[in-house]
Enzyme design. Structure first.
Site, PDB file in Angstrom:
ATOM      1  CG  HIS A  80      -5.888  -1.776   0.280  1.00 57.08           C
ATOM      2  ND1 HIS A  80      -4.592  -1.898  -0.785  1.00 57.08           N
ATOM      3  CD2 HIS A  80      -5.189  -1.563   1.099  1.00 57.08           C
ATOM      4  CE1 HIS A  80      -4.145  -1.459   0.047  1.00 57.08           C
ATOM      5  NE2 HIS A  80      -3.904  -1.195   0.704  1.00 57.08           N
ATOM      6  CG  ASP A  81      -7.689  -3.622   5.672  1.00 60.23           C
ATOM      7  OD1 ASP A  81      -6.350  -3.296   4.830  1.00 60.23           O
ATOM      8  OD2 ASP A  81      -8.400  -4.259   6.695  1.00 60.23           O
ATOM      9  CG  ASP A 121      -6.836  -3.522  -3.505  1.00 55.77           C
ATOM     10  OD1 ASP A 121      -7.639  -2.696  -3.313  1.00 55.77           O
ATOM     11  OD2 ASP A 121      -5.462  -3.704  -3.034  1.00 55.77           O
ATOM     12  CB  SER A 158      -1.242  -0.170   0.708  1.00 53.30           C
ATOM     13  OG  SER A 158      -1.726   1.303   1.354  1.00 53.30           O
ATOM     14  NE  ARG A 192      -8.891   2.628  10.940  1.00 54.80           N
ATOM     15  CZ  ARG A 192      -7.891   2.369   9.955  1.00 54.80           C
ATOM     16  NH1 ARG A 192      -7.193   2.740   8.768  1.00 54.80           N
ATOM     17  NH2 ARG A 192      -7.360   0.677  10.847  1.00 54.80           N
TER      18      ARG A 192
END
Length: 396
Positions: free
Chosen positions: A365-366, A335, A170, A242
């Site tokens: 993505h995580d 992702d 990332s 967030r």
């Protein structure tokens, strides 16, 4: 439940910033301090640069076994190890670093800095300026090239002329790629994971929404909030940022399977209660406001938006052609923030890279953080055929 930052009314209000501050327990941190001003890509310079970093293993006598691990947006130098005094969370890639693991610390000397502009010991908006005041909103804009230039100073201070491996995912992948483009002679192997060669319009748009959320908070005060009382920081704005970010970090199918449109236990959305997915986002917002700094979030988010390896180098293809490191590029198949096409472009443009590798994961993505076994297998591809280093010497 506080709809702004996810905390309950009875909870102790969070401090104005979750940044590490002088006087806090240092944990495993070491520090590199530079007295030379750091020239910035956009012009001007930054004086008094300090980077917090952590190390694992021992440096070889010929300093050939050093590995640089670069963290993502809300990460820090604490790649491995438990939470404890000075470290609010456990190591974010703990499964990869340690004896017998992919980055075997019996063999490799692993270095992980907190990024310039960060808030866990490195110079950033929560740090004190030479005049004794917090940088706050006066902290300069950075790019990944500026952040890498600060890390070059750290490498020089450690006597590391060439990294055996530079790895990042990332935002960390942006810096890893910038290392290999800006300083090809200093990177032997490169692993870029779930990242891009240039920030896309979609990525900039998502990030811009987060920046607006933070700056619209009534407690933002132009970024000068670090002396505010507990509960008086821009927690609502950071919490919303967030939430926005976390949606992009996870896969749509995963969220639907886990939560669907189900109500949170004991709550009725038709009567003002929350859905399960709302509670999930509230939880992640509440955690972040206690361990991060809203101004650092803004500085780092803007740096990510400014990421462009091809700027001033004849474009992306010409820039990536400068990479001489043995390279492996990988992405996550679900992702939606950094889609696989971006990793495929990187792999196609770097002469020493083959096809982009695919990490299969429902987590979006995580997945680059969660799918440790698949990531470890890829790391081993790069390091297993590297020659054994010579005898080690004490680092530092």
């Amino acid at each position: 439940m506080n709809a702004a930052d996810g905390t309950t009314p009875q909870a102790t209000p969070p401090p104005a910033t979750g940044a590490w501050r002088e006087g806090d327990p240092p944990g495993r941190r070491l520090w590199y301090d530079s007295t030379a001003p750091l020239p910035l890509e956009a012009g001007g310079q930054l004086s008094g640069v300090r980077l917090a970093y952590e190390t694992w293993g021992r440096l070889a006598a010929d300093r050939s076994n050093a590995v640089l691990v670069l963290h993502a947006l809300t990460g820090d130098s604490h790649v491995a190890g438990p939470a404890g005094p000075g470290h609010p969370t456990s190591g974010w890639w703990d499964a990869l670093v340690g004896p017998g693991r992919a980055l075997d610390t019996d063999r490799w000397f692993v270095v992980a800095p907190n990024v310039l502009g960060g808030c866990q010991g490195s110079t950033g908006p929560a740090s004190l300026r030479p005049d004794g005041r917090h940088w706050g909103g006066s902290f300069p804009r950075l790019t990944p090239r500026d952040q890498v230039l600060a890390e070059v100073g750290l490498a020089d201070a450690l006597g590391i002329e060439r990294w055996a491996l530079v790895v990042g995912g990332s935002m960390g992948g942006m810096r890893a790629l910038e290392w290999a483009v800006s300083h090809p002679e200093r990177v032997a192997s490169l692993f870029v994971l779930a990242s891009t060669a240039v920030a896309s319009a979609d990525q900039i748009a998502w990030t811009t929404a987060q920046l607006h959320a933070i700056r619209a908070d009534p407690h933002w005060n132009g970024g000068d909030f670090h002396d505010a009382a507990p509960g008086q920081g821009p927690h609502a704005g950071l919490g919303i940022a967030r939430r926005i970010a976390h949606i992009t970090y996870r896969g749509a199918e995963e969220l639907d399977v886990r939560f669907g449109n189900r109500a949170q236990d004991g709550e009725d959305p038709r009567a003002g209660g929350r859905y399960q997915v709302e509670s999930y986002l509230d939880h992640h917002a509440a955690k972040l406001v206690r361990r991060f700094d809203a101004a650092s979030y803004a500085v780092l988010a803007e740096a990510m938006n400014a990421h462009d390896t091809g700027r001033g180098r004849g474009g992306t293809r010409a820039a990536l052609a400068r990479v001489t490191a043995r390279t492996l590029v990988a992405g996550v198949d679900t992702d939606r923030l950094y889609p696989l096409a971006q990793q495929e472009e990187i792999a196609a443009c770097i002469p020493s890279a083959d096809r982009a590798r695919v990490i299969s994961s429902p987590y979006g993505h995580d997945g680059f953080l969660i799918e440790a076994a698949q990531v470890a297998a890829l790391v081993r591809e790069l390091v297993d055929d590297v020659r054994e280093p010579s005898a080690t010497v004490p680092a530092g």
